[in-house]
Design a protein around this motif. Structure first.
Motif, PDB file in Angstrom:
ATOM      1  N   MET A 222       0.534  -0.746  -0.203  1.00  0.00           N
ATOM      2  CA  MET A 222       0.079  -0.102  -0.167  1.00  0.00           C
ATOM      3  C   MET A 222       0.896   1.228  -0.153  1.00  0.00           C
ATOM      4  SD  MET A 222      -2.946  -1.259   2.483  1.00  0.00           S
ATOM      5  CE  MET A 222      -4.212   0.180   3.104  1.00  0.00           C
ATOM      6  N   ARG A 223       1.947   1.399  -0.286  1.00  0.00           N
ATOM      7  CA  ARG A 223       3.108   1.984   0.409  1.00  0.00           C
ATOM      8  C   ARG A 223       3.059   3.423   1.128  1.00  0.00           C
ATOM      9  NH1 ARG A 223       2.255   0.426  -5.055  1.00  0.00           N
ATOM     10  NH2 ARG A 223       4.503   0.115  -6.151  1.00  0.00           N
ATOM     11  N   ILE A 224       2.749   2.909   2.563  1.00  0.00           N
ATOM     12  CA  ILE A 224       2.447   3.388   3.138  1.00  0.00           C
ATOM     13  C   ILE A 224       4.211   3.156   4.615  1.00  0.00           C
ATOM     14  CG2 ILE A 224       1.666   3.881   5.889  1.00  0.00           C
ATOM     15  CD1 ILE A 224      -1.028   3.315   3.911  1.00  0.00           C
ATOM     16  N   PRO A 225       4.673   3.950   4.445  1.00  0.00           N
ATOM     17  CA  PRO A 225       6.351   3.920   4.952  1.00  0.00           C
ATOM     18  C   PRO A 225       6.102   3.769   6.934  1.00  0.00           C
ATOM     19  CG  PRO A 225       5.739   6.463   5.135  1.00  0.00           C
ATOM     20  CD  PRO A 225       4.647   5.222   4.473  1.00  0.00           C
ATOM     21  N   ILE A 226       5.376   3.701   7.460  1.00  0.00           N
ATOM     22  CA  ILE A 226       5.291   3.331   8.487  1.00  0.00           C
ATOM     23  C   ILE A 226       3.671   2.352   9.528  1.00  0.00           C
ATOM     24  CG2 ILE A 226       4.878   4.591  11.504  1.00  0.00           C
ATOM     25  CD1 ILE A 226       6.346   6.879   9.452  1.00  0.00           C
ATOM     26  N   LEU A 227       4.216   1.740  10.090  1.00  0.00           N
ATOM     27  CA  LEU A 227       3.398   0.852  10.691  1.00  0.00           C
ATOM     28  C   LEU A 227       3.272   0.460  11.934  1.00  0.00           C
ATOM     29  CD1 LEU A 227       0.884  -1.719  10.630  1.00  0.00           C
ATOM     30  CD2 LEU A 227       3.518  -3.112   9.646  1.00  0.00           C
ATOM     31  N   ILE A 228       2.291   0.629  12.663  1.00  0.00           N
ATOM     32  CA  ILE A 228       1.745   1.088  14.525  1.00  0.00           C
ATOM     33  C   ILE A 228       0.870  -0.205  15.097  1.00  0.00           C
ATOM     34  CG2 ILE A 228       1.906   2.355  16.289  1.00  0.00           C
ATOM     35  CD1 ILE A 228       2.355   4.636  14.685  1.00  0.00           C
ATOM     36  N   SER A 229       1.912  -0.591  15.843  1.00  0.00           N
ATOM     37  CA  SER A 229       0.985  -1.970  16.567  1.00  0.00           C
ATOM     38  C   SER A 229       0.923  -2.127  18.037  1.00  0.00           C
ATOM     39  CB  SER A 229       0.499  -2.895  16.452  1.00  0.00           C
ATOM     40  OG  SER A 229       0.266  -4.161  16.698  1.00  0.00           O
ATOM     41  N   ARG A 230      -0.388  -2.136  18.993  1.00  0.00           N
ATOM     42  CA  ARG A 230      -0.056  -2.047  20.233  1.00  0.00           C
ATOM     43  C   ARG A 230       0.606  -3.247  20.834  1.00  0.00           C
ATOM     44  NH1 ARG A 230      -3.476  -0.212  23.144  1.00  0.00           N
ATOM     45  NH2 ARG A 230      -3.932  -2.040  25.025  1.00  0.00           N
ATOM     46  N   SER A 231       0.492  -4.337  19.725  1.00  0.00           N
ATOM     47  CA  SER A 231       0.929  -5.762  20.053  1.00  0.00           C
ATOM     48  C   SER A 231       2.191  -5.876  19.610  1.00  0.00           C
ATOM     49  CB  SER A 231      -0.019  -6.696  19.261  1.00  0.00           C
ATOM     50  OG  SER A 231      -0.336  -8.271  19.671  1.00  0.00           O
ATOM     51  N   GLY A 232       2.654  -7.400  20.006  1.00  0.00           N
ATOM     52  CA  GLY A 232       3.810  -8.096  19.180  1.00  0.00           C
ATOM     53  C   GLY A 232       5.111  -8.114  18.269  1.00  0.00           C
ATOM     54  N   PHE A 233       5.509  -8.536  17.681  1.00  0.00           N
ATOM     55  CA  PHE A 233       6.543  -8.937  16.345  1.00  0.00           C
ATOM     56  C   PHE A 233       6.473 -10.083  16.107  1.00  0.00           C
ATOM     57  CE2 PHE A 233       8.281  -4.998  18.902  1.00  0.00           C
ATOM     58  CZ  PHE A 233       8.200  -4.122  17.650  1.00  0.00           C
ATOM     59  N   THR A 234       6.589 -10.705  14.681  1.00  0.00           N
ATOM     60  CA  THR A 234       7.340 -12.030  14.379  1.00  0.00           C
ATOM     61  C   THR A 234       8.328 -11.459  14.359  1.00  0.00           C
ATOM     62  OG1 THR A 234       6.445 -12.417  12.139  1.00  0.00           O
ATOM     63  CG2 THR A 234       5.074 -12.176  14.026  1.00  0.00           C
ATOM     64  N   ALA A 235       9.262 -12.556  13.940  1.00  0.00           N
ATOM     65  CA  ALA A 235      10.723 -12.142  13.755  1.00  0.00           C
ATOM     66  C   ALA A 235      10.948 -12.156  11.839  1.00  0.00           C
ATOM     67  CB  ALA A 235      11.366 -13.902  13.869  1.00  0.00           C
ATOM     68  N   TRP A 236      10.423 -12.725  11.058  1.00  0.00           N
ATOM     69  CA  TRP A 236       9.660 -12.240   9.445  1.00  0.00           C
ATOM     70  C   TRP A 236       9.652 -11.209   9.199  1.00  0.00           C
ATOM     71  CZ3 TRP A 236       6.780 -14.708   5.427  1.00  0.00           C
ATOM     72  CH2 TRP A 236       7.425 -15.184   4.527  1.00  0.00           C
ATOM     73  N   GLY A 237       7.922 -10.581  10.155  1.00  0.00           N
ATOM     74  CA  GLY A 237       7.751  -8.874   9.677  1.00  0.00           C
ATOM     75  C   GLY A 237       8.737  -8.545  10.255  1.00  0.00           C
ATOM     76  N   VAL A 238       9.904  -8.397  11.039  1.00  0.00           N
ATOM     77  CA  VAL A 238      11.042  -7.899  11.446  1.00  0.00           C
ATOM     78  C   VAL A 238      11.908  -7.891  10.245  1.00  0.00           C
ATOM     79  CG1 VAL A 238      13.707  -6.644  12.655  1.00  0.00           C
ATOM     80  CG2 VAL A 238      10.193  -7.348  14.050  1.00  0.00           C
ATOM     81  N   GLU A 239      12.311  -8.760   9.823  1.00  0.00           N
ATOM     82  CA  GLU A 239      13.414  -9.116   8.860  1.00  0.00           C
ATOM     83  C   GLU A 239      12.520  -8.436   7.535  1.00  0.00           C
ATOM     84  OE1 GLU A 239      15.229 -12.288   5.917  1.00  0.00           O
ATOM     85  OE2 GLU A 239      14.489 -13.273   7.485  1.00  0.00           O
ATOM     86  N   LEU A 240      11.672  -8.378   6.937  1.00  0.00           N
ATOM     87  CA  LEU A 240      11.075  -7.436   5.879  1.00  0.00           C
ATOM     88  C   LEU A 240      10.222  -6.658   5.798  1.00  0.00           C
ATOM     89  CD1 LEU A 240       8.541 -10.414   5.075  1.00  0.00           C
ATOM     90  CD2 LEU A 240       9.752 -10.137   3.557  1.00  0.00           C
ATOM     91  N   ALA A 241      10.339  -5.823   7.632  1.00  0.00           N
ATOM     92  CA  ALA A 241      10.466  -3.934   7.295  1.00  0.00           C
ATOM     93  C   ALA A 241      12.053  -4.066   7.438  1.00  0.00           C
ATOM     94  CB  ALA A 241       9.767  -4.105   9.043  1.00  0.00           C
ATOM     95  N   ARG A 242      13.082  -4.372   7.835  1.00  0.00           N
ATOM     96  CA  ARG A 242      14.365  -3.355   7.499  1.00  0.00           C
ATOM     97  C   ARG A 242      14.109  -3.788   6.308  1.00  0.00           C
ATOM     98  NH1 ARG A 242      16.791  -6.913  12.674  1.00  0.00           N
ATOM     99  NH2 ARG A 242      16.172  -4.806  14.284  1.00  0.00           N
ATOM    100  N   ARG A 243      13.945  -5.102   5.142  1.00  0.00           N
ATOM    101  CA  ARG A 243      14.636  -4.963   4.448  1.00  0.00           C
ATOM    102  C   ARG A 243      13.731  -4.486   3.092  1.00  0.00           C
ATOM    103  NH1 ARG A 243      13.463 -11.372   1.068  1.00  0.00           N
ATOM    104  NH2 ARG A 243      12.266 -10.409  -0.935  1.00  0.00           N
ATOM    105  N   ALA A 244      11.898  -3.682   3.300  1.00  0.00           N
ATOM    106  CA  ALA A 244      11.574  -2.558   2.942  1.00  0.00           C
ATOM    107  C   ALA A 244      11.776  -1.439   2.686  1.00  0.00           C
ATOM    108  CB  ALA A 244      10.336  -2.646   2.996  1.00  0.00           C
ATOM    109  N   GLY A 245      12.103  -0.865   4.032  1.00  0.00           N
ATOM    110  CA  GLY A 245      12.826  -0.040   4.980  1.00  0.00           C
ATOM    111  C   GLY A 245      11.929   0.725   5.439  1.00  0.00           C
ATOM    112  N   LEU A 246      10.666  -0.083   6.230  1.00  0.00           N
ATOM    113  CA  LEU A 246       9.796   0.391   6.702  1.00  0.00           C
ATOM    114  C   LEU A 246       9.443   0.759   8.249  1.00  0.00           C
ATOM    115  CD1 LEU A 246       5.960   0.351   6.792  1.00  0.00           C
ATOM    116  CD2 LEU A 246       6.163  -2.282   7.506  1.00  0.00           C
ATOM    117  N   THR A 247       8.656   1.375   8.568  1.00  0.00           N
ATOM    118  CA  THR A 247       9.369   2.267  10.348  1.00  0.00           C
ATOM    119  C   THR A 247       8.572   0.727  10.802  1.00  0.00           C
ATOM    120  OG1 THR A 247       9.961   4.499  10.154  1.00  0.00           O
ATOM    121  CG2 THR A 247       9.208   3.563  11.621  1.00  0.00           C
ATOM    122  N   LEU A 248       8.374   0.441  11.628  1.00  0.00           N
ATOM    123  CA  LEU A 248       7.687  -0.585  12.763  1.00  0.00           C
ATOM    124  C   LEU A 248       7.918  -0.907  13.682  1.00  0.00           C
ATOM    125  CD1 LEU A 248       6.103  -3.749  11.846  1.00  0.00           C
ATOM    126  CD2 LEU A 248       8.212  -4.096  12.340  1.00  0.00           C
TER     127      LEU A 248
END
Length: 293
Positions: A222-248
């Motif tokens: 969706m080309r949105i650069p910032i994603l926020i959650s009140r919950s936690g992370f999965t390892a692959w979610g973090v890996e992909l966010a770093r790969r895409a330059g997404l603020t997580l």
């Protein structure tokens, strides 16, 4: 844009049902539960998938699902959307001829509750997306968004067993969608943005659910650069966010948050000491939901 152009209606009688039971002391109680129903999606003459959903905004859900599956292109012209409540069917018609027989043969169940389904290559076009490097998130916006979203009337507060996603701009929540699966909630927002001509520029995405690979992939698509959650992370979610330059950013509750990707976009202009803790009611509700998120 003003705040909350669209948000949940917990008073809609189609979305919840009251049932009776007993509590931990054996006392009779009456409580609200979320209603889920099937929705079969067709693209032109081809059946695509049957989804479990609460049933509101089937047009936005259908279009957003097709966009996030790369079955609709950003420049596709939707000529008609037909919804039959009795048959529980939604048909999206486009100017362009479509045929996804091969893509439908490759199916992946996602990690979300009320399991979602994706077809074809999960990473299709992911590495082609360039997120805005100039986008920023001020901590004062983050604190304000958390308070406004978490205190807004919602099915989440009224009945639980549901996830919410919110499209935001600076400190303003704009579009708030809920569903039994976070994948449905995010697809509703994608569909709304497409049909209303709203671009990703300056937007922030907020979710109550876990930051999984699916959530990261859809946010990047969706080309949105910032994603926020009140919950936690999965390892692959973090890996992909770093790969895409997404603020997580996850575990955003009250004054607390954790950023695991794209920290360069964060501007620390808010005073954590001035931010109050969440209400006990919301903490209990969130704790129960995170147990099954």
């Amino acid at each position: 844009m003003s705040e909350f152009l669209l948000r949940p209606n917990p008073d809609d009688p189609r979305l919840t049902r009251h049932v009776t039971g007993i509590d931990q002391e054996g006392k009779r109680i009456d409580t609200a539960v979320v209603v889920e129903r099937p929705l079969t999606l067709f693209l032109n003459g081809q059946e695509i998938v049957t989804m479990m959903t609460i049933g509101d905004f089937p047009d936005y859900l259908a279009v957003g699902y097709l966009l996030n599956q790369n079955m609709l292109r950003p420049d596709d012209r939707v000529t008609d959307i037909e919804y039959d409540d009795e048959l529980e069917v939604v048909v999206v018609r486009t100017e362009r001829h479509t045929d996804f027989e091969q893509k439908l043969q490759k199916k992946t169940l996602t990690s979300g509750c009320a399991q979602g389904t994706v077809f074809g290559d999960l990473m299709e076009r992911f590495d082609e997306v360039v997120l805005d490097p100039e986008a920023e998130l001020r901590t004062s916006w983050l604190y304000a968004l958390s308070k406004k979203i978490n205190t807004s009337p919602s099915l989440y507060l009224a009945a639980g067993a549901i996830h919410g996603c919110v499209l935001c701009e600076e400190d303003r929540p704009l579009i708030y969608m809920e569903d039994v699966g976070r994948h449905n909630a995010i697809d509703k927002i994608a569909g709304y943005m497409h049909l209303k001509g709203i671009g990703p520029e300056g937007k922030i995405f907020y979710t109550t659910g876990r930051l999984t690979s699916e959530m990261v992939i859809k946010t990047v698509q969706m080309r949105i650069p910032i994603l926020i959650s009140r919950s936690g992370f999965t390892a692959w979610g973090v890996e992909l966010a770093r790969r895409a330059g997404l603020t997580l950013i996850g575990r955003a509750k009250g004054k607390r948050f954790v950023a695991l990707s794209g920290e360069n976009r964060i501007r620390f202009d808010g005073d954590p000491a001035s931010v109050g803790e969440e209400s006990p009611r919301h903490q209990r509700k969130a704790s129960l939901e995170n147990d099954v998120a």
